[in-house]
Design a protein around this motif. Sequence first.
Motif, mmCIF file in Angstrom:
data_model
loop_
_atom_site.group_PDB
_atom_site.id
_atom_site.type_symbol
_atom_site.label_atom_id
_atom_site.label_comp_id
_atom_site.label_asym_id
_atom_site.label_seq_id
_atom_site.Cartn_x
_atom_site.Cartn_y
_atom_site.Cartn_z
ATOM 1 N N TYR A 272 20.988 10.619 8.653
ATOM 2 C CA TYR A 272 20.118 10.207 9.768
ATOM 3 C C TYR A 272 19.714 11.434 10.599
ATOM 4 O O TYR A 272 18.543 11.615 10.933
ATOM 5 N N ASP A 275 17.207 13.624 8.817
ATOM 6 C CA ASP A 275 15.913 12.948 8.812
ATOM 7 C C ASP A 275 15.269 13.017 10.199
ATOM 8 O O ASP A 275 14.070 13.238 10.341
ATOM 9 N N CYS A 278 13.745 16.392 10.799
ATOM 10 C CA CYS A 278 12.478 16.501 10.056
ATOM 11 C C CYS A 278 11.349 15.782 10.792
ATOM 12 O O CYS A 278 10.245 16.301 10.931
ATOM 13 N N ARG A 279 11.673 14.575 11.293
ATOM 14 C CA ARG A 279 10.630 13.793 11.985
ATOM 15 C C ARG A 279 10.200 14.475 13.282
ATOM 16 O O ARG A 279 9.043 14.489 13.643
#
Length: 297
Positions: A272, A275, A278-279
């Motif tokens: 999580y 991710d 990255c977002r």
Amino acid sequence: MNRILEKKQLSAQVWQMVLEAPLIAQERKAGQFIILQLDTDYGERIPLTIADADPVRGTVTIIFQTVGRTTSLLAEKNVGDFVENLVGPLGRPTHIDKFGSVVCVGGGIGVAPLYPIAQAMKAAGNRLTVIIGARTQELVILENEMRAIADELVVVTDDGSYGRQGLVTVPLKEFCEQTPPPDLVVAIGPPIMMKFCAKTTEPYHVKTIVSLNTIMIDGTGMCGGCRVSVGGQTRFVCVDGPEFDGHQVDFDQMMQRLGAFRPQEKAAMEAYQADHVCRMQAAAAALLARQTARPEA
Ligand code: FAD
Ligand code: FES
Ligand code: MG
């Protein structure tokens, strides 16, 4: 689908959300919980106590701490977003009665599930004492709400940054030593806190109710994931609880079982976080691109 109507941050890691759930709002009683799923296909099911409800508006309030992947994803949701699946009310309601003098002890996020019980105990005519414990001042939640209903409120912090310095068991012991001692203690918080609250009250023979936060999957008594040993008997927290006699609970076994999925929980949280980074980077790059793009003359 249940729409998020309100969202408020209560402390660094604690969030309060008001969700549309008219049927649950009408049925729920103090001590009950919901199980939610953010994504019906792949999302895990997590239990959260119904901290409050408004049957007229058709809403339930949840208060949660971001401790892992699912609670972090929930905290990313905003007003207008939806929780895909909400099941409840689950569990047996708290036995509310006029006991006389009731001491409610909440540790950390445990103050959230304690609040509706404290409200109901006060409404039933009990003298209500509340002990709130937290590691440090910024983690104290619902102090004003508890102060508004309690006859007496004690706040303790582990580091002494607010209220009295020490653990909740110190004022709890003092209340047990009074004459007469409390008629009932309700303790909700981390398992280790509930274990020592029960140990504190036992020599004084003060009945002590604890609300157990075992791992749950279906919430209907079928998977056995939430089983605990109470008075030497196997009980299911989702259907027989979540509240039990604290003097009868095998807390050591419960704590051992709570750690059963730590490697998977750690891996899910790391994925999580990767991710999430990255977002954030993609969003920053998109913002930069918009700012640097010049409108055509
Ligand atoms: P993860 O990293 O997956 O897990 C972190 C820890 O949370 C685990 O080590 C385990 O102890 C616990 N946990 C993980 N999965 C579950 C699961 N499926 N069921 C139960 N516990 C789990 N928390 C709040 O913040 N507010 C509440 O009002 C609240 N009420 C609860 C009421 C009940 C009846 C129970 C059983 C638990 C309650 N909890 C509450 C705890 C909450 O369910 C967990 O913090 C949450 O499931 C963690 O999910 P995660 O994916 O973010 O963390
Ligand atoms: Fe499956 Fe209780 S959560 S039996
Ligand atoms: Mg999880």
